[in-house]
Write a protein that holds these residues in place. Structure first.
Motif, PDB file in Angstrom:
ATOM      1  N   GLN A   3       0.840  -1.203   0.000  1.00 33.15           N
ATOM      2  CA  GLN A   3       0.000   0.000   0.000  1.00 33.15           C
ATOM      3  C   GLN A   3       0.870   1.245   0.000  1.00 33.15           C
ATOM      4  O   GLN A   3       0.595   2.206  -0.724  1.00 33.15           O
ATOM      5  CB  GLN A   3      -0.922  -0.004   1.225  1.00 33.15           C
ATOM      6  CG  GLN A   3      -1.900   1.142   1.235  1.00 33.15           C
ATOM      7  CD  GLN A   3      -2.908   1.054   0.108  1.00 33.15           C
ATOM      8  OE1 GLN A   3      -3.486   0.009  -0.128  1.00 33.15           O
ATOM      9  NE2 GLN A   3      -3.116   2.153  -0.604  1.00 33.15           N
ATOM     10  N   GLY A   6       2.299   1.740  -3.416  1.00 35.96           N
ATOM     11  CA  GLY A   6       1.249   2.230  -4.302  1.00 35.96           C
ATOM     12  C   GLY A   6       0.913   3.687  -4.042  1.00 35.96           C
ATOM     13  O   GLY A   6       0.741   4.471  -4.985  1.00 35.96           O
ATOM     14  N   ASP A   7       0.833   4.056  -2.787  1.00 37.46           N
ATOM     15  CA  ASP A   7       0.559   5.453  -2.431  1.00 37.46           C
ATOM     16  C   ASP A   7       1.659   6.364  -2.956  1.00 37.46           C
ATOM     17  O   ASP A   7       1.388   7.444  -3.481  1.00 37.46           O
ATOM     18  CB  ASP A   7       0.428   5.610  -0.917  1.00 37.46           C
ATOM     19  CG  ASP A   7      -0.847   4.996  -0.360  1.00 37.46           C
ATOM     20  OD1 ASP A   7      -1.772   4.703  -1.162  1.00 37.46           O
ATOM     21  OD2 ASP A   7      -0.909   4.790   0.873  1.00 37.46           O
ATOM     22  N   LEU A   9       3.564   5.855  -5.532  1.00 31.76           N
ATOM     23  CA  LEU A   9       3.413   5.968  -6.985  1.00 31.76           C
ATOM     24  C   LEU A   9       2.331   6.981  -7.338  1.00 31.76           C
ATOM     25  O   LEU A   9       2.514   7.806  -8.239  1.00 31.76           O
ATOM     26  CB  LEU A   9       3.046   4.613  -7.596  1.00 31.76           C
ATOM     27  CG  LEU A   9       4.180   3.643  -7.849  1.00 31.76           C
ATOM     28  CD1 LEU A   9       3.630   2.282  -8.254  1.00 31.76           C
ATOM     29  CD2 LEU A   9       5.096   4.163  -8.932  1.00 31.76           C
ATOM     30  N   LYS A  10       1.215   6.909  -6.654  1.00 34.28           N
ATOM     31  CA  LYS A  10       0.095   7.801  -6.954  1.00 34.28           C
ATOM     32  C   LYS A  10       0.394   9.246  -6.572  1.00 34.28           C
ATOM     33  O   LYS A  10       0.034  10.172  -7.288  1.00 34.28           O
ATOM     34  CB  LYS A  10      -1.158   7.327  -6.225  1.00 34.28           C
ATOM     35  CG  LYS A  10      -1.692   6.015  -6.740  1.00 34.28           C
ATOM     36  CD  LYS A  10      -2.833   5.526  -5.873  1.00 34.28           C
ATOM     37  CE  LYS A  10      -3.119   4.076  -6.158  1.00 34.28           C
ATOM     38  NZ  LYS A  10      -3.933   3.460  -5.127  1.00 34.28           N
ATOM     39  N   ASP A  11       1.064   9.427  -5.447  1.00 36.82           N
ATOM     40  CA  ASP A  11       1.316  10.773  -4.936  1.00 36.82           C
ATOM     41  C   ASP A  11       2.522  11.443  -5.570  1.00 36.82           C
ATOM     42  O   ASP A  11       2.513  12.636  -5.836  1.00 36.82           O
ATOM     43  CB  ASP A  11       1.508  10.745  -3.417  1.00 36.82           C
ATOM     44  CG  ASP A  11       0.256  10.300  -2.679  1.00 36.82           C
ATOM     45  OD1 ASP A  11      -0.843  10.389  -3.255  1.00 36.82           O
ATOM     46  OD2 ASP A  11       0.388   9.848  -1.524  1.00 36.82           O
ATOM     47  N   GLY A  13       4.646   9.775  -8.164  1.00 35.71           N
ATOM     48  CA  GLY A  13       5.072   9.265  -9.464  1.00 35.71           C
ATOM     49  C   GLY A  13       6.406   8.548  -9.338  1.00 35.71           C
ATOM     50  O   GLY A  13       6.852   8.204  -8.251  1.00 35.71           O
ATOM     51  N   ASN A  16       8.193   2.142  -9.379  1.00 35.67           N
ATOM     52  CA  ASN A  16       7.620   1.316  -8.322  1.00 35.67           C
ATOM     53  C   ASN A  16       8.761   0.755  -7.486  1.00 35.67           C
ATOM     54  O   ASN A  16       9.640   0.071  -7.997  1.00 35.67           O
ATOM     55  CB  ASN A  16       6.805   0.185  -8.957  1.00 35.67           C
ATOM     56  CG  ASN A  16       6.084  -0.644  -7.929  1.00 35.67           C
ATOM     57  OD1 ASN A  16       6.463  -0.704  -6.774  1.00 35.67           O
ATOM     58  ND2 ASN A  16       5.037  -1.319  -8.360  1.00 35.67           N
TER      59      ASN A  16
END
Length: 80
Positions: A3, A6-7, A9-11, A13, A16
């Motif tokens: 998580q 993933g966070d 990556l979303k926040d 960029g 991974n």
């Protein structure tokens, strides 16, 4: 851990970093090399490479052999 990766990556960029996080966590007890080997996509394709070879030999090669000009023209289109 997943998580958080993933966070990130979303926040933020970027790349991974989940595998790096797993390698850094002593609970997993894995080296980066072991993780890389276990996550190699080639390990998850099953018989796909052999099935492609079998299909090409059984279906496509006979068509190309029966139509050498068409095969030549198709190869030329791919090169262009």
């Amino acid at each position: 851990m997943a998580q958080a990766a993933g966070d990130r990556l979303k926040d933020q960029g970027g790349a991974n970093d989940l595998l790096r996080r797993i390698a850094a966590d002593p609970a997993f007890g894995l080296t980066p090399a072991e993780i890389a080997a276990a996550s190699d996509p080639a390990r998850f394709v099953g018989r796909a490479p052999e099935q492609v070879d079998e299909f090409l030999l059984a279906e496509i090669h006979p068509i190309l052999a029966a139509n050498p000009k068409a095969a030549e023209d198709a190869a030329e289109e791919v090169r262009v």
